[in-house]
Design a protein around this motif. Structure first.
Motif, short mmCIF file in Angstrom:
data_model
loop_
_atom_site.label_atom_id
_atom_site.label_comp_id
_atom_site.label_asym_id
_atom_site.label_seq_id
_atom_site.Cartn_x
_atom_site.Cartn_y
_atom_site.Cartn_z
N LEU A 193 1.00 -0.89 0.34
CA LEU A 193 0.38 0.04 -0.10
C LEU A 193 0.86 1.56 -0.20
O LEU A 193 1.68 1.35 0.08
N CYS A 194 0.10 2.56 -0.62
CA CYS A 194 1.07 3.36 -0.20
C CYS A 194 1.73 3.85 0.94
O CYS A 194 0.52 3.58 2.11
N SER A 195 2.12 5.07 0.82
CA SER A 195 2.12 4.91 2.37
C SER A 195 0.67 6.10 3.52
O SER A 195 0.89 5.83 4.28
N THR A 196 0.08 7.08 2.37
CA THR A 196 -1.33 7.15 2.44
C THR A 196 -2.37 6.36 3.31
O THR A 196 -2.49 5.97 4.20
N CYS A 197 -2.51 5.59 1.97
CA CYS A 197 -3.41 4.40 2.95
C CYS A 197 -2.50 3.59 4.40
O CYS A 197 -3.55 2.73 4.92
N GLN A 198 -1.53 3.47 4.21
CA GLN A 198 -0.58 2.37 5.31
C GLN A 198 -1.29 3.40 6.50
O GLN A 198 -1.17 2.73 7.76
N ASP A 210 -10.75 3.84 -2.35
CA ASP A 210 -10.80 5.20 -3.28
C ASP A 210 -9.45 5.81 -3.81
O ASP A 210 -9.82 6.68 -3.66
N CYS A 211 -8.34 5.29 -3.03
CA CYS A 211 -7.07 5.72 -3.50
C CYS A 211 -6.57 5.83 -4.84
O CYS A 211 -6.60 4.02 -5.39
N LYS A 212 -6.23 6.31 -5.88
CA LYS A 212 -6.28 6.05 -7.32
C LYS A 212 -5.05 5.38 -7.54
O LYS A 212 -3.97 4.46 -8.37
N VAL A 213 -3.74 5.31 -6.16
CA VAL A 213 -2.69 5.01 -6.28
C VAL A 213 -2.36 3.40 -5.51
O VAL A 213 -1.61 2.73 -6.77
N CYS A 214 -3.27 2.83 -5.35
CA CYS A 214 -3.31 1.63 -4.43
C CYS A 214 -4.39 0.62 -5.73
O CYS A 214 -4.66 -0.09 -4.84
N VAL A 215 -4.42 1.09 -6.86
CA VAL A 215 -6.14 0.45 -7.45
C VAL A 215 -5.87 -0.77 -7.94
O VAL A 215 -6.59 -2.07 -7.65
ZN LIG Z 1 -3.00 4.50 -1.60
#
Ligand SMILES: [Zn+2]
Ligand SMILES: [Zn+2]
Length: 422
Positions: A193-198, A210-215
């Motif tokens: 996962l990206c750091s924001t999602c983490q 709904d994170c575009k990076v982690c699609v």
């Molecule tokens: Zn993410």
């Protein structure tokens, strides 16, 4: 010229060359909402900042980073960053719930967010909003969705250019289990996962959907369906049946989640296939059955939609949808000589009082310059006043397209022109 003052970044002026387009879509929205039984509500441009801290949430990006806060003495206000909370506040303040039944309220409002400006995203943007307060039945969800799609169809946007995305996010009864399920999924895939999602996995795990990076990672996340309680499942199934009955097409989008607890069940957005670039959501909305209670009222089911006005206009342009021309003048009064100027002003005034759009030179220009002006304004008729006309109390009416000229008594001018206007 060195400009001393500019509009604030991300806030736009609307000039006469395009304001008629705003008036057009605004009029369509008002007319559309009246057709569905809504009444207009207008709330102040700012509210107590606490209203948004309580409703949108203090930890949300909107409140923590983007809200414009104004302080005056002891009071803290915020320029509205969204449209729903002020409507619910007004609903409670004016006891609109007292009569019982459903309240349907629509509005057109600016809203303010200190985001980085880009195409389709501004610091002052505008929204068409509609809220249905007091309706729990999926009939309300279906009607709202059908109304939104019919609004775009009425503006000449074909169904094929839009996609209605639909989801359910359950309720406070069944969502906690789903949230746990997503949290477990996130923990199992934590390193990817990206750091924001983490960082938000513990507090607000649904947002990873709904994170575009982690699609690519969340494509395998579990769907909500097996977690839904009976009430939420029946609601969503009934809604889908009603949409079928109404012929409203949609796609299921399990990524449409809302981070806040007061959102329940239905969520949706409409995206445009072209015209908007990365900011392709034209509108979004859903149920917020918990908000009225959260703001101090009795538990009251509710739902609503917000449609971006700027984005709607961008899509209409991109699709070459039919748009009105700027309004044009019916007549331009031309004075030949100084003696005719007061009469020209008087005649213009009489025509305007009779409902005719009319203008004249206000700078004392020569007849030739006045004629140029008449042509430039696109007026249908030039009304010529010279010495002969003054003596005979007539005017020479010149059709600026055909160049045909007719002598008309001044007293009959208004009637003569009105007869010939479309
Ligand atoms: Zn993410
Ligand atoms: Zn539920």
């Amino acid at each position: 010229m060195e400009l001393k003052y500019r509009a604030p970044e991300g806030m736009n002026d609307v000039l006469p060359e395009s304001s008629h387009l705003w008036q057009y879509v605004e009029a369509r929205w008002r007319d559309h909402c009246h057709r569905y039984g809504y009444g207009e509500i207008r709330t102040p441009i700012m509210e107590s900042a606490a209203l948004f801290e309580r409703s949108v949430g203090e930890t949300s990006d909107i409140v923590s980073k983007e809200m414009y806060v104004l302080e005056r003495g002891e009071e803290r206000f915020a320029l509205k960053p969204e449209g729903t909370a002020p409507v619910v506040r007004a609903y409670l303040e004016h006891g609109l719930h007292a009569g019982g039944g459903v309240q349907k309220l629509y509005y057109i409002t600016p809203f303010f967010r200190g985001e980085r400006p880009q195409k389709g995203r501004y610091r002052q943007a505008h929204q068409f909003g509609a809220e249905i307060i007091g309706a729990a039945h999926p009939l309300a969800d279906a009607e709202l969705l059908a109304m939104v799609m019919a609004f775009f169809a009425g503006l000449g946007v074909p169904d094929s250019a839009l996609q209605l995305r639909l989801n359910t996010i359950g309720c406070p009864e069944c969502r906690p289990a789903y949230r746990d399920g997503i949290r477990q999924f996130g923990q199992a895939n934590f390193a990817r996962l990206c750091s924001t999602c983490q960082s938000r996995l513990e507090r607000n795990p649904l947002r990873i959907l709904d994170c575009k990076v982690c699609v690519a990672i969340t494509a395998d996340a579990p769907p909500i369906d097996p977690y839904l309680c009976d009430g939420c499942r029946t609601h969503f199934e009934t809604l889908q049946g009603l949409l079928k009955t109404l012929g409203v097409g949609y796609v299921r989008d399990p990524r449409l989640v809302r981070g806040l607890d007061y959102y329940t069940r239905t969520t949706f957005e409409v995206v445009a296939e072209q015209g908007l670039g990365s900011q392709n959501a034209l509108c979004g909305g859903g149920r917020y059955d918990g908000l009225v209670e959260q703001l101090g009222g009795a538990p009251t089911p509710a739902l609503g939609v917000g449609i971006g006005v700027e984005r709607t206009l961008l899509v209409l342009h991109a699709l070459n949808a039919p748009l009105p021309e700027p309004p044009r003048l019916d007549a331009f009064v031309v004075a030949f000589g100084d003696a005719a100027r007061p009469i020209a002003l008087q005649i213009a005034q009489q025509l305007r009082m009779a409902g005719i759009a009319c203008d004249l030179d206000l700078e004392g220009r020569s007849p030739k310059a006045q004629m140029r002006l008449a042509n430039r304004t696109g007026a249908r008729y030039a009304i010529l006043l010279g010495e002969t006309e003054l003596q005979t109390a007539t005017a020479t009416v010149k059709d600026l397209a055909s160049h045909e000229q007719t002598a008309v008594p001044q007293a009959e001018l208004a009637a003569w022109i009105r007869q010939r206007l479309p």
